[in-house]
Design a protein around this motif. Structure first.
Motif, PDB file in Angstrom:
ATOM      1  N   ARG C 486      31.410 -53.254 -28.924  1.00  0.00           N
ATOM      2  CA  ARG C 486      32.021 -52.200 -28.127  1.00  0.00           C
ATOM      3  C   ARG C 486      31.789 -50.845 -28.790  1.00  0.00           C
ATOM      4  N   ALA C 488      29.233 -49.824 -30.053  1.00  0.00           N
ATOM      5  CA  ALA C 488      27.900 -49.294 -29.795  1.00  0.00           C
ATOM      6  C   ALA C 488      27.962 -48.103 -28.865  1.00  0.00           C
ATOM      7  N   LEU C 489      28.989 -48.050 -28.063  1.00  0.00           N
ATOM      8  CA  LEU C 489      29.105 -46.940 -27.134  1.00  0.00           C
ATOM      9  C   LEU C 489      30.051 -45.853 -27.653  1.00  0.00           C
ATOM     10  N   ASP C 490      30.575 -46.059 -28.849  1.00  0.00           N
ATOM     11  CA  ASP C 490      31.475 -45.039 -29.386  1.00  0.00           C
ATOM     12  C   ASP C 490      30.752 -43.715 -29.568  1.00  0.00           C
ATOM     13  N   ILE C 492      28.457 -42.623 -27.682  1.00  0.00           N
ATOM     14  CA  ILE C 492      28.227 -42.007 -26.376  1.00  0.00           C
ATOM     15  C   ILE C 492      29.533 -41.379 -25.941  1.00  0.00           C
ATOM     16  N   ASP C 493      29.549 -40.076 -25.845  1.00  0.00           N
ATOM     17  CA  ASP C 493      30.837 -39.449 -25.560  1.00  0.00           C
ATOM     18  C   ASP C 493      31.169 -39.567 -24.089  1.00  0.00           C
ATOM     19  N   LEU C 494      32.388 -39.906 -23.846  1.00  0.00           N
ATOM     20  CA  LEU C 494      32.855 -39.957 -22.468  1.00  0.00           C
ATOM     21  C   LEU C 494      32.991 -38.534 -21.954  1.00  0.00           C
ATOM     22  N   PRO C 495      32.880 -38.370 -20.648  1.00  0.00           N
ATOM     23  CA  PRO C 495      33.070 -37.028 -20.085  1.00  0.00           C
ATOM     24  C   PRO C 495      34.447 -36.485 -20.473  1.00  0.00           C
TER      25      PRO C 495
END
Lengths: 433, 123, 502
Positions: C486, C488-490, C492-495
């Motif tokens: 999980r 791995a997407l840390d 990638i910043d959320l909008p």
């Protein structure tokens, strides 16, 4: 090998099994057993962490685990026996249910009545014959949901969703919230197979495009998926040459339908409805196998767990009455059929009434329609009808019809036909946003 | 003064009513097509200040399961969804957890608590 | 042993190096294990049976197709006999269900006449003509517009994965080293004789090299300076049906063959499924395992000529395999160019059937090339029997669970495969290292849900047994990872609130 004796056994401890067991208990069954394969009750609800469950059943908006826990607490408060981590190997005539578990070994439980409540499984890529390579990264949406919501792993970063079933829509939102990019949802039918609310809150809220009448015609990638080729389809659902386009992705989630998990019944010779994929039942939800009842997604795939619980209450009560010798012998059945505009109807047949005032029918329409009229025809005559504001194949129609209307005709048939158009007065000066 | 008619698809329940909200001078002056009070309230909000329920999972230490599902007590403003998710990503709770326990109180000062959707026993 | 904790260091010398862990290479390894030799088998994929051996018809042909005098004719009949002898001991599922070549008209019947004569010449026993009525009473789902059939009672079905794995496991038990994920990158030739095999993991000195590299065998030959043959991969596509369709046919049904192929068949598998296929199309890419819409339509149309009512809704998977075609016959024996190099190449149908017989011939070739063969006194011909839970009687089930509680936990509900069987498949010599490796060994995930239910569970079991994180578990190929952490997407910043407004 140890042997056990029960009044009612529910095979499967999801929402159907729990509701059936509780209702059997309430209807007077003394010894009730739930056999569950997983290490906890709740079934697939445990991985459905989104909200929207229980609006009808509890008049409250719950998550899947929340809905499950209400039932789990009710089961715990009863003296229903629960066998966890136990898989049923066979359910033979006479209610002989053979199961295994690591701790308890092989156990044979005999039930005066048995309720099938095994739920359903997902259709796979193979079943819809998507050509191309067979790389890693192609998952059914439910399997991916379990990995994300219960195990904490992600099936990919760039996602294409095939099929607009509710699980696919829910996973589109989930993957977006987890930080993945959901490229698009492709639906082969000209309409969505999911609930409208899910189109809005799972796709539109996040700007995820939904392509209707589009089909994935190839999967690419050798080790791991690298993309798909998509094409528009014609009215016969055949890809239209020249409309193909490629979408790069590292993950494909399939939400292309659910199939009742009836292998135990099939092995025992259960009479199966070719359209629902579940057993043929009467109003008691008794199947063609004496003493075997069915409820929930093993009987027909539902849109809402609330209906599953309701249906399981009918099956559980009937199973208890059967165990107590209070259910009349089946006798002659009258068929209930799906006519124009109706794809499925459950129950598919009626036994003579037994103290019931009404019968609850669950129907699915065969195509989307606007305002419509649901009609029940008895030997060709309309004996009951109801207006429907809108009809969608993805949404269950539930109709409770009194025995007075059902009468004693030989054949009952449901139809859904478009309602006559009523002129709506639209103020002309308004600007539509 | 121009009136605006907004077509709104209710998501309050699975019935999925579709209707219209008429706005004039920033205020709702008329609604049609919604069949319950909840739907009316949703539709009005959806035009003026859209809100959504938020569900996700947080990590659990020492539990029978590695993740705990959590849910917002009430809908949160739609444009704060990702901020709530980001906040909850960093949360780790210790098992056991009781259902409905408050996991994050007054998230982001929105006045909304996030609660455990179910209980998780100690491993 | 395959790469896992506690593995021995990479071998630096061997008497014989076998290149290719398909059914042919593994059968050769097992045959060589009868002798006191150091033998190393190198396989480029993470598992054995990853090329042609994993995607074929799984049929032990009776042996009437090949022209008398060819390797195919000689080795088919012998191979089929050897399977009858060794299958039980090696744990290879095999069912002798017979085969039928279906004739649709007078011309077809004349072709069958020729097939029968050829079969008799090749040593096939029991061949007989069946009338239309005989055929339809044995196979009620066959099209009524048939003229008759040729019955070959010695035709059988076998599990091609477990055949390969059975040979491989027995080879390992008798001292052969199998190294997976080890592609051969070169062969050193000194004075016209092989001297060593070069791989990214190291160099192995060896005076004898067996080329059993399937579609890559032409490339391997060229590494040793031998360009006496070329492999042209020919793809065949298949559709596999669920066991619920298992009663569709009772025997292997072939159409009357034309000049190029045996045609599209409808046949049971040894595990009770039914498949249709294969078609045949030449491809350039030796890793092209794609099915195509056109190809699948072709095999459906072809199969319908024999069995009109196909249970298409019960299809559970489609796949494609590559035949390693190099002209009409197998290429077997010593290289005409390089001493010490022995080919088992160009192995297409009936390659699976012939594999154990090919192994005998290859060992003979090696002896002729000068390899000294002295019997291995410790050779054990059989593999230990592993219980199959769902085939056990109830009392045996109770005993199995009492001895090992993991027999009581069913992981694959479609095929009723227990955790104990999966763990055993991972811990065995030549054990499973991937999801598909588990599936090929014990059928977990090979049923109608295709791993939808058991996939996450098998992933967890593999991670636990191999001591690797879930994120390192693979489907089958080297880079076929399944899940990301999980975290791995840390990155990638959320909008944010400002940018997310929909």
């Amino acid at each position: 090998m140890r042997e056990f004796r029960y009044d009612v056994i529910a095979i499967g401890g999801g929402p159907a099994g729990m509701a059936a067991a509780l209702s059997a208990k309430q209807a007077g069954a003394e010894k009730v057993l739930i056999i569950e394969r997983d290490r906890e009750l709740g079934g697939i609800l445990q991985q459905c962490i989104h909200n929207g469950f229980g609006l009808r059943r509890f008049e409250d908006e719950l998550t899947g685990p929340g809905y499950a826990h209400r039932y789990i607490n009710m089961v715990k408060a009863s003296d229903i026996d629960v066998w966890l981590d136990s898989t049923v190997l066979s359910a033979a005539p006479g209610g002989i249910v053979t199961s295994v578990s690591p701790q308890q070994g092989l156990r044979v439980a005999t039930g005066s009545s048995v309720v099938y409540s095994m739920g359903c499984r997902e259709r796979t890529r193979g079943a819809i014959r998507i050509p191309g390579s067979r790389p890693a990264g192609v998952f059914t949406a439910g399997a991916a949901q379990r990995m994300v919501n219960m195990e904490g792993y992600l099936p990919g970063k760039e996602v294409v969703i095939v099929g607009s079933g509710d699980i696919g829509l829910i996973m589109a939102r989930r993957m977006t919230l987890e930080g993945a990019k959901v490229k698009a949802v492709f639906e082969i039918m000209p309409y969505s197979n999911g609930l409208t609310r899910n189109i809005v809150q799972c796709l539109e809220d996040f700007g995820i495009p939904l392509y209707l009448a589009h089909s994935v015609v190839a999967v690419h990638g050798k080790d791991r998926v690298t993309g798909v080729t998509v094409a528009e389809v014609d009215a016969a659902l055949t890809p239209i040459p020249g409309t193909e386009f490629d979408v790069a992705c590292d993950c494909v989630l399939l939400s292309v339908g659910l199939i009742p998990e009836n292998e135990l019944g099939r092995a025992a010779g259960l009479h199966i409805d070719a359209v629902t994929g579940g057993g043929v039942v009467d109003q008691f939800r008794e199947t063609s196998l004496a003493g075997y009842f069915a409820a929930g997604n093993v009987l027909h795939v539902h849109d809402l767990v609330d209906w599953v619980s309701q249906e399981a209450e009918i099956a559980g009560k009937s199973a208890a009455l059967h165990a107590l010798g209070k259910l009349p012998p089946a006798g002659e059945h009258r068929p209930v059929t799906a006519g124009d505009g109706v794809r499925t109807v459950v129950p598919q047949r009626l036994s003579p009434p037994s103290g019931q005032l009404s019968v609850r029918f669950y129907l699915r329409a065969s195509r989307p329609m606007g305002a419509s009229i649901l009609r029940l025809h008895a030997d060709g005559n309309v004996v009951w009808e109801r207006k429907l504001r809108v009809v969608k194949p993805s949404e269950m129609i539930v109709a409770e019809i009194s025995w007075k209307k059902l009468g004693s005709s030989d054949v009952l048939e449901f139809t859904v036909v478009p309602a006559p158009v009523e002129a709506d007065s639209e103020p002309a000066e308004e600007e539509v946003a | 003064m121009t009136r605006h008619v907004h077509a709104i698809q209710c998501i309050g329940c699975p019935v999925g009513c579709g209707g219209e909200v008429v706005i004039e001078a920033g205020a709702v002056i008329e609604m049609r097509g919604f069949t319950c009070d909840k739907g009316q309230a949703y539709a009005a909000d959806e035009v003026v200040a859209p809100k959504r329920m938020v569900t996700t999972t947080v990590r659990v230490d020492g539990g029978t399961l590695p993740l705990l599902p959590v849910v917002s007590e009430r809908p949160v403003p739609k444009d704060a969804i990702f901020d709530c998710i980001r906040l909850l990503r960093s949360v780790v709770v210790q098992a056991p957890v009781e259902a409905d326990a408050i996991i994050v109180a007054d998230a982001l000062g929105l006045g909304v608590n996030f609660r455990a959707a179910c209980s998780i026993a100690e491993a | 042993m395959m790469a896992h904790k506690g593995m021995a260091s990479f071998p630096t010398r061997a008497d014989v190096v076998i290149i290719g862990g398909g059914v042919v290479g593994c059968a050769i390894a097992r045959e060589l294990a009868r002798y006191s030799l150091s033998v190393v088998l190198l396989e480029r994929a993470p598992d054995v049976a990853m090329g042609t051996s994993k995607a074929n018809s799984g049929i032990l042909h009776a042996g009437f197709d090949a022209d008398p005098g060819t390797w195919k004719a000689r080795l088919n009949v012998r191979g089929a006999q050897l399977y009858a002898d060794v299958s039980e001991g090696l744990g290879i599922p095999r069912r002798e269900i017979g085969s039928l070549v279906v004739a649709r008209n007078e011309a077809d019947l004349a072709t069958l006449d020729g097939l029968k004569r050829r079969g008799v010449e090749n040593g096939v026993t029991g061949l007989e003509f069946w009338s239309r009525d005989q055929l339809l009473s044995h196979e009620p789902n066959v099209s009524p517009d048939v003229a008759g059939a040729l019955w070959a009672p010695s035709g059988a079905v076998v599990c091609p994965f477990l055949a390969t794995i059975g040979f491989a496991e027995n080879a390992i038990r008798n001292g052969v080293r199998i190294v997976t994920e080890c592609a051969v990158t070169g062969i050193d030739v000194t004075d016209g004789r092989v001297a060593a095999v070069v791989t990214p993991l190291g160099r192995i000195q060896a005076r004898y090299v067996v080329n059993a590299a399937g579609v890559f065998s032409g490339d391997v030959a060229r590494m040793a300076g031998d360009d006496s043959f070329t492999i042209t991969p020919r793809r065949g596509e298949y559709i596999l049906f669920d066991r619920s369709a298992g009663s569709l046919v009772n025997t292997v049904l072939f159409p009357t063959p034309d000049k190029v192929s045996k045609g599209i068949l409808v046949a049971p598998t040894v595990h009770g499924n039914v498949f249709i296929g294969p078609n045949a199309s030449e491809v350039d890419d030796k890793a092209d395992h794609e099915t195509t819409g056109v190809g699948l339509a072709q095999i459906v149309a072809g199969a319908r000529k024999i069995v009109p009512a196909l249970p298409l809704p019960t299809a559970i998977t489609e796949f494609a395999g590559l035949r390693a075609a190099a002209g009409k016959d197998f290429i077997i024996g010593a290289s005409p160019v390089t001493r010490g190099l022995v080919h088992a190449a160009g192995i297409q149908s009936p390659g699976l059937t012939s594999a154990p017989a090919i192994a005998e011939v290859i060992v003979e070739s090696l002896r002729e090339e000068g390899l000294v063969l002295s019997p291995n006194p410790a050779f054990v011909p059989d593999n230990p029997r592993r219980p199959v839970f769902h085939e056990a009687a109830p009392t045996e089930m109770a005993d199995l669970i009492a001895a090992n509680p993991l027999y009581g936990r069913v992981i694959c509900r479609c095929e009723t495969i227990t955790e104990a069987e999966i763990v055993a498949a991972i811990r065995a010599p030549c054990g499973a290292r991937t999801i598909d490796g588990v599936k090929r060994r014990v059928r977990a995930g090979s049923g109608r849900c295709q791993g939808g239910f058991c996939g996450p569970r098998v992933t967890a079991i593999l991670a636990r047994e191999l001591g690797i994180p879930v994120t390192a578990v693979r489907k089958d190929a080297p880079d076929s990872w399944l899940f990301l952490p999980r975290a791995a997407l840390d990155g990638i910043d959320l909008p944010t609130r400002e940018t997310s407004h929909a």
